[in-house]
Design an enzyme around this catalytic site. Structure first.
Site, PDB file in Angstrom:
ATOM      1  N   ARG A 117      85.200   9.296  32.195  1.00  0.00           N
ATOM      2  CA  ARG A 117      83.738   9.505  32.226  1.00  0.00           C
ATOM      3  C   ARG A 117      82.937   8.202  32.225  1.00  0.00           C
ATOM      4  O   ARG A 117      81.754   8.189  31.887  1.00  0.00           O
ATOM      5  CB  ARG A 117      83.280  10.395  31.072  1.00  0.00           C
ATOM      6  CG  ARG A 117      83.870  11.779  31.160  1.00  0.00           C
ATOM      7  CD  ARG A 117      83.138  12.766  30.296  1.00  0.00           C
ATOM      8  NE  ARG A 117      83.827  14.036  30.393  1.00  0.00           N
ATOM      9  CZ  ARG A 117      84.935  14.334  29.713  1.00  0.00           C
ATOM     10  NH1 ARG A 117      85.427  13.459  28.857  1.00  0.00           N
ATOM     11  NH2 ARG A 117      85.517  15.496  29.874  1.00  0.00           N
ATOM     12  N   LYS A 139      74.730   1.761  43.217  1.00  0.00           N
ATOM     13  CA  LYS A 139      75.193   2.900  44.026  1.00  0.00           C
ATOM     14  C   LYS A 139      76.677   2.730  44.310  1.00  0.00           C
ATOM     15  O   LYS A 139      77.089   1.696  44.839  1.00  0.00           O
ATOM     16  CB  LYS A 139      74.460   2.937  45.367  1.00  0.00           C
ATOM     17  CG  LYS A 139      73.097   3.559  45.327  1.00  0.00           C
ATOM     18  CD  LYS A 139      72.746   3.908  46.766  1.00  0.00           C
ATOM     19  CE  LYS A 139      71.288   4.108  46.984  1.00  0.00           C
ATOM     20  NZ  LYS A 139      71.022   4.328  48.416  1.00  0.00           N
ATOM     21  N   GLU A 181      71.521  -7.822  57.344  1.00  0.00           N
ATOM     22  CA  GLU A 181      70.925  -7.273  56.112  1.00  0.00           C
ATOM     23  C   GLU A 181      70.031  -8.330  55.425  1.00  0.00           C
ATOM     24  O   GLU A 181      69.032  -7.994  54.802  1.00  0.00           O
ATOM     25  CB  GLU A 181      71.999  -6.798  55.135  1.00  0.00           C
ATOM     26  CG  GLU A 181      72.852  -5.640  55.649  1.00  0.00           C
ATOM     27  CD  GLU A 181      72.181  -4.256  55.563  1.00  0.00           C
ATOM     28  OE1 GLU A 181      71.025  -4.152  55.097  1.00  0.00           O
ATOM     29  OE2 GLU A 181      72.838  -3.276  55.979  1.00  0.00           O
ATOM     30  N   LYS A 223      66.574  -7.403  47.020  1.00  0.00           N
ATOM     31  CA  LYS A 223      67.276  -6.165  46.635  1.00  0.00           C
ATOM     32  C   LYS A 223      67.102  -5.899  45.137  1.00  0.00           C
ATOM     33  O   LYS A 223      66.788  -4.788  44.719  1.00  0.00           O
ATOM     34  CB  LYS A 223      68.759  -6.258  46.999  1.00  0.00           C
ATOM     35  CG  LYS A 223      69.587  -5.079  46.492  1.00  0.00           C
ATOM     36  CD  LYS A 223      69.935  -4.057  47.537  1.00  0.00           C
ATOM     37  CE  LYS A 223      70.442  -2.751  46.930  1.00  0.00           C
ATOM     38  NZ  LYS A 223      71.560  -2.137  47.570  1.00  0.00           N
ATOM     39  N   GLU A 233      65.636   5.498  44.407  1.00  0.00           N
ATOM     40  CA  GLU A 233      65.204   5.690  45.782  1.00  0.00           C
ATOM     41  C   GLU A 233      64.229   6.846  45.970  1.00  0.00           C
ATOM     42  O   GLU A 233      64.324   7.611  46.915  1.00  0.00           O
ATOM     43  CB  GLU A 233      66.417   5.908  46.688  1.00  0.00           C
ATOM     44  CG  GLU A 233      66.111   5.592  48.129  1.00  0.00           C
ATOM     45  CD  GLU A 233      67.380   5.526  48.978  1.00  0.00           C
ATOM     46  OE1 GLU A 233      67.323   5.988  50.089  1.00  0.00           O
ATOM     47  OE2 GLU A 233      68.395   4.994  48.489  1.00  0.00           O
ATOM     48  N   ARG A 237      62.367   2.104  46.968  1.00  0.00           N
ATOM     49  CA  ARG A 237      63.717   1.749  47.412  1.00  0.00           C
ATOM     50  C   ARG A 237      63.956   2.167  48.863  1.00  0.00           C
ATOM     51  O   ARG A 237      64.818   1.612  49.544  1.00  0.00           O
ATOM     52  CB  ARG A 237      64.776   2.357  46.459  1.00  0.00           C
ATOM     53  CG  ARG A 237      66.162   1.755  46.655  1.00  0.00           C
ATOM     54  CD  ARG A 237      67.113   2.059  45.503  1.00  0.00           C
ATOM     55  NE  ARG A 237      68.454   1.606  45.845  1.00  0.00           N
ATOM     56  CZ  ARG A 237      69.460   1.453  44.985  1.00  0.00           C
ATOM     57  NH1 ARG A 237      69.296   1.700  43.719  1.00  0.00           N
ATOM     58  NH2 ARG A 237      70.643   1.051  45.391  1.00  0.00           N
ATOM     59  N   ASN A 241      65.802   0.867  53.609  1.00  0.00           N
ATOM     60  CA  ASN A 241      66.393   1.577  54.750  1.00  0.00           C
ATOM     61  C   ASN A 241      65.787   1.154  56.087  1.00  0.00           C
ATOM     62  O   ASN A 241      66.047   1.798  57.109  1.00  0.00           O
ATOM     63  CB  ASN A 241      66.237   3.082  54.577  1.00  0.00           C
ATOM     64  CG  ASN A 241      67.240   3.615  53.583  1.00  0.00           C
ATOM     65  OD1 ASN A 241      68.373   3.138  53.522  1.00  0.00           O
ATOM     66  ND2 ASN A 241      66.814   4.570  52.788  1.00  0.00           N
ATOM     67  N   HIS A 244      67.761   1.467  59.176  1.00  0.00           N
ATOM     68  CA  HIS A 244      68.937   2.276  58.855  1.00  0.00           C
ATOM     69  C   HIS A 244      68.849   3.707  59.380  1.00  0.00           C
ATOM     70  O   HIS A 244      69.862   4.375  59.494  1.00  0.00           O
ATOM     71  CB  HIS A 244      69.182   2.290  57.346  1.00  0.00           C
ATOM     72  CG  HIS A 244      69.811   1.030  56.848  1.00  0.00           C
ATOM     73  ND1 HIS A 244      69.210  -0.199  57.002  1.00  0.00           N
ATOM     74  CD2 HIS A 244      70.998   0.783  56.232  1.00  0.00           C
ATOM     75  CE1 HIS A 244      69.989  -1.127  56.483  1.00  0.00           C
ATOM     76  NE2 HIS A 244      71.087  -0.562  56.013  1.00  0.00           N
ATOM     77  N   HIS A 248      72.065   4.443  61.155  1.00  0.00           N
ATOM     78  CA  HIS A 248      73.027   5.463  60.707  1.00  0.00           C
ATOM     79  C   HIS A 248      73.347   6.440  61.835  1.00  0.00           C
ATOM     80  O   HIS A 248      74.492   6.867  61.990  1.00  0.00           O
ATOM     81  CB  HIS A 248      72.470   6.241  59.510  1.00  0.00           C
ATOM     82  CG  HIS A 248      72.506   5.466  58.235  1.00  0.00           C
ATOM     83  ND1 HIS A 248      71.585   5.644  57.223  1.00  0.00           N
ATOM     84  CD2 HIS A 248      73.344   4.493  57.793  1.00  0.00           C
ATOM     85  CE1 HIS A 248      71.855   4.819  56.226  1.00  0.00           C
ATOM     86  NE2 HIS A 248      72.919   4.107  56.552  1.00  0.00           N
ATOM     87  N   HIS A 261      78.578  -1.850  60.382  1.00  0.00           N
ATOM     88  CA  HIS A 261      77.307  -1.348  59.842  1.00  0.00           C
ATOM     89  C   HIS A 261      76.135  -2.275  60.230  1.00  0.00           C
ATOM     90  O   HIS A 261      75.110  -1.823  60.724  1.00  0.00           O
ATOM     91  CB  HIS A 261      77.442  -1.216  58.322  1.00  0.00           C
ATOM     92  CG  HIS A 261      76.188  -0.845  57.626  1.00  0.00           C
ATOM     93  ND1 HIS A 261      75.622   0.407  57.743  1.00  0.00           N
ATOM     94  CD2 HIS A 261      75.358  -1.564  56.830  1.00  0.00           C
ATOM     95  CE1 HIS A 261      74.510   0.445  57.027  1.00  0.00           C
ATOM     96  NE2 HIS A 261      74.325  -0.739  56.467  1.00  0.00           N
TER      97      HIS A 261
END
Ligand SMILES: NC(=O)c1ccc[n+]([C@@H]2O[C@H](COP(=O)([O-])OP(=O)(O)OC[C@H]3O[C@@H](n4cnc5c(N)ncnc54)[C@H](O)[C@@H]3O)[C@@H](O)[C@H]2O)c1
Ligand SMILES: [Zn+2]
Length: 357
Positions: A117, A139, A181, A223, A233, A237, A241, A244, A248, A261
């Site tokens: 956990r 994340k 990025e 960041k 987000e 946040r 993107n 993106h 994506h 990416h």
């Protein structure tokens, strides 16, 4: 040494950016930590184990290998790593040290988030992309057969240790993908960073240490700053993107195989710049400037078979789509970002078509 703070509900920590910091990794291990578990890939370990081994010498530790690759970023690998942790005596006092690119920081971070956990993780990213992006913000997660990063958890690290020295062995293609990025960070929030990249691109591409360190530090600040203001987000946040949404869609359309990416994001950033201009948010002069700078860093592989219509269809299934309306991150000026929704599909198609020219 710059220690850039990140403040979140899940914990406050710092991103340490310094050449040679890997050899001092032990300084970032929290007091009272038990056995150290370094999770890495064979290639990174072979290249850069020296300073890490030096740093953990005399401490109880084990090295666990993950095969690497986007197709191995799956729950099965999480189970395999958790099994190895248990076999090798991990308990709640153990510390996971994620040592590798963004795939390792995501997978090892998720293992740490869920093993018993949750046990602490120290992030030591080794690609430019992971140093300025993936390892910061908590994340973590893995892919499902139906899409990327669909199973995951927020799990903030105890610290992020960035040693720019390791970038010397990164391939040109991976380095450029990371630079995309960094450029994104400049476009959305840091005009100084943007201009360093626009004016100093030769030094950047030659990996001159002084300029590389400066870029990393500036991009980490962007960041870290955004994540600190909006951990989950819900609002700010989202500006991360930028590029993106279409990026994506392009990654999905090309089966996550043909493009890195960062390459897909470079294409998405071009589309976002065109969209910003076509919707009247960005001046022609700034859009030309941004497109030229994106072009200096990105090498977008041939996009045979990809059409604006196919990409637009993909947008509707993007994880970030809220209530069926795409939230676009636009750039109203260099160093600024704005979230806009409800843009007509025909304008989106035109922007994507221009990015393909
Ligand atoms: N969690 C987040 O917020 C976040 C943000 C952005 C991206 N990501 C994730 O990051 C992943 C991509 O990360 P990536 O671009 O770092 O890819 P990656 O982890 O696959 O690394 C790229 C390649 O470079 C190798 N490598 C790593 N460090 C090296 C070094 N110093 N020298 C030589 N080779 C080295 C790796 O073994 C790998 O083969 C994606 O899965 C993406 O979803 C996560
Ligand atoms: Zn990205």
């Amino acid at each position: 040494m710059p220690a850039i703070p990140v403040r979140t509900h899940g914990g406050n920590y710092a991103v340490h950016v310094e050449r040679g910091s890997l050899a001092r990794l032990a300084e970032f291990v929290p007091e009272g930590s038990g056995k150290l578990f370094i999770v890495t890939t064979g290639d990174v370990w072979k290249l850069h184990q020296g300073p890490v081994l030096q740093a953990v010498e005399g401490r109880e530790h084990a090295v666990l290998f993950f095969p690497g690759g986007e197709d191995r970023k799956r729950l099965a690998e999480v189970e395999a790593l958790a099994g190895q942790l248990l076999e090798q005596g991990a308990d709640r006092s153990s510390l996971v040290i994620a040592f590798g690119g963004g795939i390792v920081t995501d997978v090892a971070g998720f293992v740490a988030a869920t093993f018993m956990r949750g046990i602490p993780v120290l992030q030591t990213p080794t690609t430019l992309l992971a140093q300025v992006d993936a390892a910061i913000g908590g994340k973590t997660g893995v892919n499902l057969a139906s899409g990327k990063n669909l199973v995951g958890a927020f799990h903030q690290p105890v610290a992020v240790v960035v040693d720019p020295d390791v970038l010397s062995t990164l391939s040109e293609r991976e380095y450029r993908a990371g630079l995309v990025e960094v450029l994104k960070a400049g476009i959305i929030r840091d005009p100084y960073l943007y201009h360093v990249m626009a004016d100093g691109y030769e030094s950047v591409l030659q990996r001159e240490p002084r300029i590389v360190d400066e870029l990393i530090e500036c991009a980490v600040k962007v960041k870290a700053g955004v994540v600190s203001l909006d951990e989950r987000e819900s609002g700010l946040r989202r500006i991360l993107n930028f590029g993106h949404t279409v990026g994506h869609a392009l990654e999905a359309e090309t089966g996550y195989q043909r493009l890195l990416h960062g390459e897909a994001v470079a294409f998405g950033m071009k589309a976002a710049v065109h969209l910003s201009h076509l919707t009247g948010h960005l001046s022609g002069e700034d859009s030309v400037d941004m497109l030229q700078t994106i072009g200096r860093y990105s090498v977008i592989p041939p996009l045979d078979g990809v059409t604006p219509e196919k990409l637009a269809a993909r947008l509707k299934s993007d994880k970030k789509t809220v209530l069926g309306s795409v939230h676009w991150v636009l750039a109203p000026a260099i160093g600024q970002a704005k979230v806009v929704s409800g843009i007509e599909e025909k304008i989106v198609l035109r922007a994507i078509a221009r990015a393909m020219e």
